[in-house]
Design a protein around this motif. Structure first.
Motif, PDB file in Angstrom:
ATOM      1  N   ASN A  54       1.620   2.685   2.617  1.00 26.27           N
ATOM      2  CA  ASN A  54       1.209   3.423   3.820  1.00 26.27           C
ATOM      3  C   ASN A  54       2.306   3.368   4.883  1.00 26.27           C
ATOM      4  O   ASN A  54       2.970   2.353   5.046  1.00 26.27           O
ATOM      5  CB  ASN A  54      -0.061   2.822   4.431  1.00 26.27           C
ATOM      6  CG  ASN A  54      -1.275   2.993   3.556  1.00 26.27           C
ATOM      7  OD1 ASN A  54      -1.228   3.659   2.542  1.00 26.27           O
ATOM      8  ND2 ASN A  54      -2.377   2.394   3.951  1.00 26.27           N
ATOM      9  N   GLN A  81      -4.192   0.142   9.480  1.00 27.11           N
ATOM     10  CA  GLN A  81      -3.290   1.101   8.834  1.00 27.11           C
ATOM     11  C   GLN A  81      -3.051   0.773   7.358  1.00 27.11           C
ATOM     12  O   GLN A  81      -2.823   1.690   6.564  1.00 27.11           O
ATOM     13  CB  GLN A  81      -1.936   1.112   9.571  1.00 27.11           C
ATOM     14  CG  GLN A  81      -2.032   1.702  10.964  1.00 27.11           C
ATOM     15  CD  GLN A  81      -0.745   1.536  11.707  1.00 27.11           C
ATOM     16  OE1 GLN A  81       0.266   2.140  11.348  1.00 27.11           O
ATOM     17  NE2 GLN A  81      -0.747   0.721  12.749  1.00 27.11           N
ATOM     18  N   THR A 114       0.822  -1.215   0.000  1.00 25.01           N
ATOM     19  CA  THR A 114       0.000   0.000   0.000  1.00 25.01           C
ATOM     20  C   THR A 114       0.852   1.260   0.000  1.00 25.01           C
ATOM     21  O   THR A 114       0.366   2.324  -0.366  1.00 25.01           O
ATOM     22  CB  THR A 114      -0.898   0.053   1.248  1.00 25.01           C
ATOM     23  OG1 THR A 114      -0.074   0.106   2.407  1.00 25.01           O
ATOM     24  CG2 THR A 114      -1.826  -1.150   1.316  1.00 25.01           C
TER      25      THR A 114
END
Length: 70
Positions: free
Chosen positions: A30, A62, A28
């Motif tokens: 992230n 998250q 991702t």
């Protein structure tokens, strides 16, 4: 024996997971923080037992695999 407790916080970027693992997923990008609690049981200065908990719920939120609590 003695017991020692520690809290460890790891910061990083989600770059992917083991494609064959339980948490398989695409990267991702992230920023993530993983919190780990550990208790060590020591005898004569050596670790003879260890208990660990890892906040996987927070990690999964998250990376977007689970909704965040509101």
């Amino acid at each position: 024996g003695d017991r020692v407790a520690a809290m460890v916080t790891v910061h990083g970027t989600h770059t992917g997971t083991d494609p064959n693992g339980v948490f398989a997923g695409t990267p991702t990008g992230n920023e993530v923080t993983i919190r780990i609690n550990t208790i060590l049981y020591l005898v004569d200065g050596r670790i003879v037992e260890e208990w660990i908990t890892v906040d996987m719920l927070g990690f999964m939120q998250q990376i977007g695999a689970l909704p965040s609590a509101q």
